[in-house]
Design an enzyme around this catalytic site. Sequence first.
Site, PDB file in Angstrom:
ATOM      1  N   GLU A   1    -109.863  47.056   1.133  1.00 44.15           N
ATOM      2  CA  GLU A   1    -108.689  46.709   0.517  1.00 44.15           C
ATOM      3  C   GLU A   1    -108.020  48.531   0.170  1.00 44.15           C
ATOM      4  O   GLU A   1    -108.554  49.056   1.139  1.00 44.15           O
ATOM      5  CB  GLU A   1    -109.626  46.532  -0.537  1.00 44.15           C
ATOM      6  CG  GLU A   1    -110.776  45.560  -0.929  1.00 44.15           C
ATOM      7  CD  GLU A   1    -109.397  44.417  -0.850  1.00 44.15           C
ATOM      8  OE1 GLU A   1    -108.410  43.989  -1.215  1.00 44.15           O
ATOM      9  OE2 GLU A   1    -110.096  42.608  -1.215  1.00 44.15           O
TER      10      GLU A   1
ATOM     11  N   ARG B   1     -60.342   1.663 -46.929  1.00 44.34           N
ATOM     12  CA  ARG B   1     -59.944   2.979 -47.336  1.00 44.34           C
ATOM     13  C   ARG B   1     -58.544   2.811 -48.228  1.00 44.34           C
ATOM     14  O   ARG B   1     -58.164   1.498 -48.932  1.00 44.34           O
ATOM     15  CB  ARG B   1     -58.974   3.776 -46.134  1.00 44.34           C
ATOM     16  CG  ARG B   1     -58.052   3.252 -45.711  1.00 44.34           C
ATOM     17  CD  ARG B   1     -57.424   3.409 -44.448  1.00 44.34           C
ATOM     18  NE  ARG B   1     -55.897   3.073 -44.221  1.00 44.34           N
ATOM     19  CZ  ARG B   1     -55.896   2.980 -42.846  1.00 44.34           C
ATOM     20  NH1 ARG B   1     -56.421   3.584 -41.448  1.00 44.34           N
ATOM     21  NH2 ARG B   1     -54.116   2.329 -42.777  1.00 44.34           N
TER      22      ARG B   1
ATOM     23  N   ARG C   1    -101.449  41.703 -16.461  1.00 42.76           N
ATOM     24  CA  ARG C   1    -100.182  42.908 -16.700  1.00 42.76           C
ATOM     25  C   ARG C   1     -98.949  41.822 -16.793  1.00 42.76           C
ATOM     26  O   ARG C   1     -97.683  41.496 -16.570  1.00 42.76           O
ATOM     27  CB  ARG C   1     -99.758  43.437 -14.685  1.00 42.76           C
ATOM     28  CG  ARG C   1    -100.407  44.562 -14.354  1.00 42.76           C
ATOM     29  CD  ARG C   1    -100.332  45.040 -13.249  1.00 42.76           C
ATOM     30  NE  ARG C   1    -101.582  44.215 -12.498  1.00 42.76           N
ATOM     31  CZ  ARG C   1    -100.691  44.364 -11.049  1.00 42.76           C
ATOM     32  NH1 ARG C   1    -100.288  45.531 -10.490  1.00 42.76           N
ATOM     33  NH2 ARG C   1    -101.883  43.435 -10.303  1.00 42.76           N
TER      34      ARG C   1
END
Length: 450
Positions: free
Chosen positions: A153, A439, A13
């Site tokens: 049960e 740069r 399940r």
Amino acid sequence: MKAIILAAGEGKRMQSDLQKVMHPILGKPMVRYVADVAKDAGFNDITVVVGKGGDEIEKGLADCEGISFAVQKVPLGTGDAVKAGAGRIASDDDVLVLCGDMPLLTGEFIKNFVEFAKSGGGAEAVVAAVYKPEPGDFGRVYDDNGEFIEIVEARDITAAHSHTDWANTGIYMFKGESLLRGLGSLKNTNSQQEYYLTDVPKILREEGKRVRVFHSREDLSVFTGINTQIQLAEAARFMRERINAAHMTAGVRMFDPSTVFIDSAVKISRGVVIYPGVILEGNCEIAENAVIGANSHLKDTFVGAGAGVRQSVCVSAKIGAGSEVGPFAYLRPGAVIGEECRVGNFVEVKNSTLGNGTKMAHLAYIGDADVGSGVNYSCGAITANYDGTKKHRTKIGDNAFIGSNVNLIAPVEIGENCLVAAGSTITDDVPPCALGIARERQCVKLNYVK
């Protein structure tokens, strides 16, 4: 004392490929909760009965001492499962039987139950029953002033059965010799054609042995058996409330504990403040007076005293005392943040150490790096640590200043007290106290747009 934990149920399940009892609740498989409760109650010899595909369960409990495994080859009921796990039972043993899908059992309940069983005046078995006027799926326990009569049960109850307010919990204590004898006398003459463990106490009573009932008025959540994903979520909610309440009792402040998820192994010191939406997984440790801000997700992470984490994700990281992380920072495995550091918004740190007082305010990446103390690591700066084949490390000395939009191409070392100019791509080491700049020179063309 010995215990048998029944964990052979197929769990159809659950609608999951994962073994039912291995579904985790706040960082721990449900069967591990049951095993830990048994050990806490003094049972250091535990047999876990598994079914087909039980290797997964054995791996999940591999680090739990005192546990052995038995296999129920065909699912023929709880009595058959106990029989499969009874190979280590001796006639003079006291045997506790538990269900592996009941993670909310408490050590206190088991200790009280065992104490009752041991003082049972020669009882060969004791059945634990819980007050539940409407038993539902629970079997019913019939007794006469605590002297056991029978268990029926739920599926076998008929109109001929009288009403009882006591439901079967599935928890039993047996004398070893009586358990073995009762298991040998079981029959499967019931609607499911299974061998019910619940018949063993009745067999013993019919033999003239004393069987007692332990009546409990514990909250029914303690005896929740999990068979569906819905029940799993409900159990997780109960466990979350239990864990959070324990931390708050110890001095942790939570603004909205219903939204806080803390794994069972997490350690939190007093004075810690936790905002809504926080998830603490695995082996997290939060030191005193730290603040974990809203919607933060930490796993296997240490947070030092007085540190703060805001809306960030931290995995296998270490955050030093007084440091601030976030909002929206990402500390990946191996991130070690020193004391009084600042790791700001949209900063990512991976497999790197940051010395005390280092600041990374925003929009930056450090990977595979050793960063000294007092470093300023500016917006847009990154370590380029991967060349397409191998990872390489970057080293940044104390008090260096890394300008905005800098690329540090590893392997490279930036010396102490260096200044790396904004926009630079650094491929060679920069010695201490130097200016590193790499740069193109700016070029301005007047009237170009016109």
